[in-house]
Design a protein around this motif. Structure first.
Motif, PDB file in Angstrom:
ATOM      1  N   ALA A  11       0.807  -1.214  -0.005  1.00  0.00           N
ATOM      2  CA  ALA A  11      -0.080   0.148   0.112  1.00  0.00           C
ATOM      3  C   ALA A  11       0.697   1.338  -0.037  1.00  0.00           C
ATOM      4  O   ALA A  11       1.505   1.664   0.947  1.00  0.00           O
ATOM      5  N   GLN A  12       1.130   1.760  -1.140  1.00  0.00           N
ATOM      6  CA  GLN A  12       2.091   2.974  -1.329  1.00  0.00           C
ATOM      7  C   GLN A  12       1.571   4.293  -0.638  1.00  0.00           C
ATOM      8  O   GLN A  12       0.435   4.604  -0.862  1.00  0.00           O
ATOM      9  N   VAL A  13       2.321   4.903   0.100  1.00  0.00           N
ATOM     10  CA  VAL A  13       1.845   6.153   0.679  1.00  0.00           C
ATOM     11  C   VAL A  13       2.939   7.328   0.333  1.00  0.00           C
ATOM     12  O   VAL A  13       4.397   6.985   0.259  1.00  0.00           O
ATOM     13  N   GLN A  14       2.684   8.294  -0.295  1.00  0.00           N
ATOM     14  CA  GLN A  14       3.762   9.361  -0.561  1.00  0.00           C
ATOM     15  C   GLN A  14       3.128  10.493  -0.378  1.00  0.00           C
ATOM     16  O   GLN A  14       1.960  10.953  -0.616  1.00  0.00           O
ATOM     17  N   GLN A  15       4.030  11.270   0.400  1.00  0.00           N
ATOM     18  CA  GLN A  15       3.602  12.587   0.700  1.00  0.00           C
ATOM     19  C   GLN A  15       2.638  12.612   1.660  1.00  0.00           C
ATOM     20  O   GLN A  15       1.460  13.430   1.540  1.00  0.00           O
ATOM     21  N   GLY A  16       2.307  11.596   2.514  1.00  0.00           N
ATOM     22  CA  GLY A  16       1.417  11.503   3.622  1.00  0.00           C
ATOM     23  C   GLY A  16      -0.371  11.108   2.893  1.00  0.00           C
ATOM     24  O   GLY A  16      -0.954  11.192   3.610  1.00  0.00           O
ATOM     25  N   LYS A  17      -0.261  10.714   1.436  1.00  0.00           N
ATOM     26  CA  LYS A  17      -1.337  10.223   1.013  1.00  0.00           C
ATOM     27  C   LYS A  17      -1.291   9.056   0.718  1.00  0.00           C
ATOM     28  O   LYS A  17      -0.172   8.460   0.064  1.00  0.00           O
ATOM     29  N   LEU A  18      -2.273   8.092   0.895  1.00  0.00           N
ATOM     30  CA  LEU A  18      -2.326   6.635   0.507  1.00  0.00           C
ATOM     31  C   LEU A  18      -2.701   6.520  -1.002  1.00  0.00           C
ATOM     32  O   LEU A  18      -3.645   7.322  -1.371  1.00  0.00           O
ATOM     33  N   SER A  19      -1.961   5.882  -1.774  1.00  0.00           N
ATOM     34  CA  SER A  19      -2.152   5.723  -3.348  1.00  0.00           C
ATOM     35  C   SER A  19      -3.353   5.019  -3.352  1.00  0.00           C
ATOM     36  O   SER A  19      -3.858   3.970  -2.747  1.00  0.00           O
ATOM     37  N   PRO A  20      -4.399   5.316  -4.399  1.00  0.00           N
ATOM     38  CA  PRO A  20      -5.658   4.864  -4.707  1.00  0.00           C
ATOM     39  C   PRO A  20      -5.219   3.427  -5.073  1.00  0.00           C
ATOM     40  O   PRO A  20      -5.798   2.643  -5.267  1.00  0.00           O
ATOM     41  N   THR A  21      -4.052   3.167  -5.916  1.00  0.00           N
ATOM     42  CA  THR A  21      -3.509   2.071  -6.270  1.00  0.00           C
ATOM     43  C   THR A  21      -3.697   1.052  -5.237  1.00  0.00           C
ATOM     44  O   THR A  21      -3.943  -0.569  -5.534  1.00  0.00           O
ATOM     45  N   ALA A  22      -3.518   1.250  -3.859  1.00  0.00           N
ATOM     46  CA  ALA A  22      -3.839   0.186  -2.920  1.00  0.00           C
ATOM     47  C   ALA A  22      -5.074  -0.362  -2.982  1.00  0.00           C
ATOM     48  O   ALA A  22      -5.013  -1.605  -2.872  1.00  0.00           O
ATOM     49  N   TYR A  23      -6.136   0.304  -3.353  1.00  0.00           N
ATOM     50  CA  TYR A  23      -7.598  -0.259  -3.444  1.00  0.00           C
ATOM     51  C   TYR A  23      -7.605  -1.202  -4.642  1.00  0.00           C
ATOM     52  O   TYR A  23      -8.321  -2.289  -4.690  1.00  0.00           O
ATOM     53  N   GLU A  24      -6.914  -1.094  -5.520  1.00  0.00           N
ATOM     54  CA  GLU A  24      -6.830  -1.626  -6.869  1.00  0.00           C
ATOM     55  C   GLU A  24      -6.231  -3.124  -6.610  1.00  0.00           C
ATOM     56  O   GLU A  24      -6.642  -4.115  -7.029  1.00  0.00           O
ATOM     57  N   LEU A  25      -5.080  -2.908  -5.867  1.00  0.00           N
ATOM     58  CA  LEU A  25      -4.151  -4.167  -5.673  1.00  0.00           C
ATOM     59  C   LEU A  25      -5.012  -5.041  -4.688  1.00  0.00           C
ATOM     60  O   LEU A  25      -4.857  -6.154  -4.591  1.00  0.00           O
ATOM     61  N   MET A 159       6.775 -12.308  -7.415  1.00  0.00           N
ATOM     62  CA  MET A 159       6.541 -10.982  -7.186  1.00  0.00           C
ATOM     63  C   MET A 159       5.805 -10.282  -8.341  1.00  0.00           C
ATOM     64  O   MET A 159       6.309 -10.946  -9.540  1.00  0.00           O
ATOM     65  N   CYS A 160       5.045  -9.366  -8.333  1.00  0.00           N
ATOM     66  CA  CYS A 160       4.538  -8.625  -9.713  1.00  0.00           C
ATOM     67  C   CYS A 160       4.178  -7.076  -9.157  1.00  0.00           C
ATOM     68  O   CYS A 160       3.760  -6.760  -8.239  1.00  0.00           O
ATOM     69  N   SER A 161       4.615  -6.340 -10.298  1.00  0.00           N
ATOM     70  CA  SER A 161       4.237  -5.052 -10.453  1.00  0.00           C
ATOM     71  C   SER A 161       3.128  -4.759 -11.338  1.00  0.00           C
ATOM     72  O   SER A 161       3.092  -5.290 -12.381  1.00  0.00           O
ATOM     73  N   LEU A 162       1.957  -4.483 -10.710  1.00  0.00           N
ATOM     74  CA  LEU A 162       0.636  -4.304 -11.456  1.00  0.00           C
ATOM     75  C   LEU A 162       0.251  -2.895 -11.756  1.00  0.00           C
ATOM     76  O   LEU A 162       0.198  -1.925 -11.030  1.00  0.00           O
ATOM     77  N   ARG A 163      -0.029  -2.768 -13.238  1.00  0.00           N
ATOM     78  CA  ARG A 163      -0.283  -1.454 -13.602  1.00  0.00           C
ATOM     79  C   ARG A 163      -1.589  -0.601 -13.048  1.00  0.00           C
ATOM     80  O   ARG A 163      -2.338  -1.258 -12.769  1.00  0.00           O
ATOM     81  N   PRO A 164      -1.302   0.520 -12.752  1.00  0.00           N
ATOM     82  CA  PRO A 164      -2.534   1.245 -11.941  1.00  0.00           C
ATOM     83  C   PRO A 164      -3.613   1.207 -13.216  1.00  0.00           C
ATOM     84  O   PRO A 164      -3.428   1.389 -14.321  1.00  0.00           O
ATOM     85  N   MET A 165      -4.937   1.325 -12.636  1.00  0.00           N
ATOM     86  CA  MET A 165      -6.125   1.251 -13.187  1.00  0.00           C
ATOM     87  C   MET A 165      -6.387  -0.235 -13.959  1.00  0.00           C
ATOM     88  O   MET A 165      -7.243  -0.169 -14.790  1.00  0.00           O
TER      89      MET A 165
END
Ligand SMILES: Cc1cc2nc3c(=O)[nH]c(=O)nc-3n(C[C@H](O)[C@H](O)[C@H](O)COP(=O)(O)OP(=O)(O)OC[C@H]3O[C@@H](n4cnc5c(N)ncnc54)[C@H](O)[C@@H]3O)c2cc1C
Length: 328
Positions: A11-25, A159-165
């Motif tokens: 669950a990526q957090v950047q500059q204090g914000k949770l990235s919406p990609t966390a919900y997609e993952l 392991m796998c990185s998954l494209r946003p959206m």
């Protein structure tokens, strides 16, 4: 390999914000976890990130590992990768999904090397092979002309990185219960060769493409950099954002961060208006998931005209002003 259990998502957090990609993952991870009969686990690394743990549980995580410390406030590849490597060695996940964001691409590669396992980068779909429980990660290859399904047969985690959206965001289930486990940051071990100096945000001149519900994209047919001002007018009128195919980006008419497609961003707006874009497969790879596609093109035989829900044959410099007039 049998010791490795559970499906993890970062669950990526950047500059204090949770990235919406966390919900997609969490959506992708839930499918894998259910297919395996294992738990879905989210991993949070950063400073003051434990406040996101319950939210991740309410979006489907059964368990959240949290590693937080002031020293983790600013993202550094090697420090975060060392934390993830320790987490992997301690808890032994079976599958580990990260977002194919700028941070996730760097972090997944470095972590896979430290752990000594395989990584499929930039996948668009993940499934579990029913016979052997392996992760099948599918991604476009050869310039988008082929879809390759990649496996990692001999090491764990896969392991796998998954494209946003690539996946819908997991819905919230308020009050859902789960477990939260802290993991210590170790200053002597989680070291870096890099020093963080500053975070410089690129100037925003419009809506974030990832969040835009309407996108007006221009291609080579726009003909000149100033042409994008007309597209911006239409985008503003519809409350949307401007984007581009690769041709105007390569010509220097618009910045790379607006590029949609295989080597650009993937978007899924409610409405995608393609102006002067022919619709090559590499462009379609980034926008074919849009709910409604409108194409404006001089050439009725352009490939985009066949996939568009509404194909407008004409010069964009006549069609867009007329649309603006009608919208008034
Ligand atoms: C490995 C690889 C990765 C790539 N990644 C991407 C990517 O991420 N994104 C991407 O977009 N491309 C990508 N490409 C490039 C892709 O193959 C195409 O070259 C590109 O998408 C073409 O852009 P275009 O449609 O704007 O231009 P063109 O194909 O030149 O099409 C221009 C269109 O504009 C129309 N037109 C011209 N004037 C007007 C007018 N006044 N009004 C209306 N219509 C007009 C023409 O009829 C034509 O259909 C990639 C290519 C490779 C090999």
């Amino acid at each position: 390999m049998n010791e490795y259990k559970n499906v993890w998502i970062y669950a990526q957090v950047q500059q204090g914000k949770l990235s919406p990609t966390a919900y997609e993952l969490l959506t992708a991870g839930r499918k894998l976890a259910d297919a395996l009969g294992e738990k879905l686990v989210a991993v949070l690394v950063g400073y003051e990130v434990s406040r996101f743990a319950q939210d991740l549980i309410e979006h489907g995580a059964d368990l959240v590992y949290v590693c937080e410390d002031r020293a983790l406030e600013n993202y550094l590849d090697d420090v975060y990768a060392k934390v993830l490597t320790d987490l992997v060695h301690t808890y032994k996940p079976n599958k580990f999904l990260l977002p194919a964001t700028n941070q996730g691409r760097a972090l997944s590669a470095k972590t896979a090397v430290f752990v000594g396992t395989g990584l499929t980068a930039d996948a668009t779909e993940v499934t579990i092979h029913t016979e052997d429980g392996q992760l099948y990660a599918t991604r476009p290859t050869f310039g988008g002309n082929l879809m390759a399904t990649i496996t990692c047969a001999h090491t764990r985690p896969e392991m796998c990185s998954l494209r946003p959206m690539s996946y819908e965001k997991a819905p919230r289930m308020e009050g859902r219960k789960g477990e939260i486990i802290s993991f210590p940051y170790q200053a002597d071990k989680h070291t870096s060769l890099v020093k963080f100096l500053a975070f410089i945000k690129t100037e925003e001149d419009g809506l974030d493409l990832a969040e835009a519900e309407v996108i007006v994209a221009g291609g080579r047919g726009v003909g000149k950099p100033e042409g994008f001002a007309l597209l911006k007018k239409l985008a503003d009128r519809l409350g949307g954002a401007v984007a581009a195919s690769r041709a105007p980006v390569d010509s220097g008419w618009i910045d790379y961060r607006y590029q949609i497609g295989l080597t650009g961003r993937t978007v899924k707006p409610k409405l995608y208006i393609a102006c002067g874009i022919s619709g090559q497969i590499q462009h379609m790879a980034g926008m074919s998931g849009s709910d409604v596609i409108v194409a404006i093109n001089k050439d009725p035989n352009a490939p985009i005209m066949k996939v568009a829900h509404y194909a407008v044959e004409g010069d964009l410099y006549e069609v867009i002003p007329s649309m603006l007039e009608t919208l008034k």
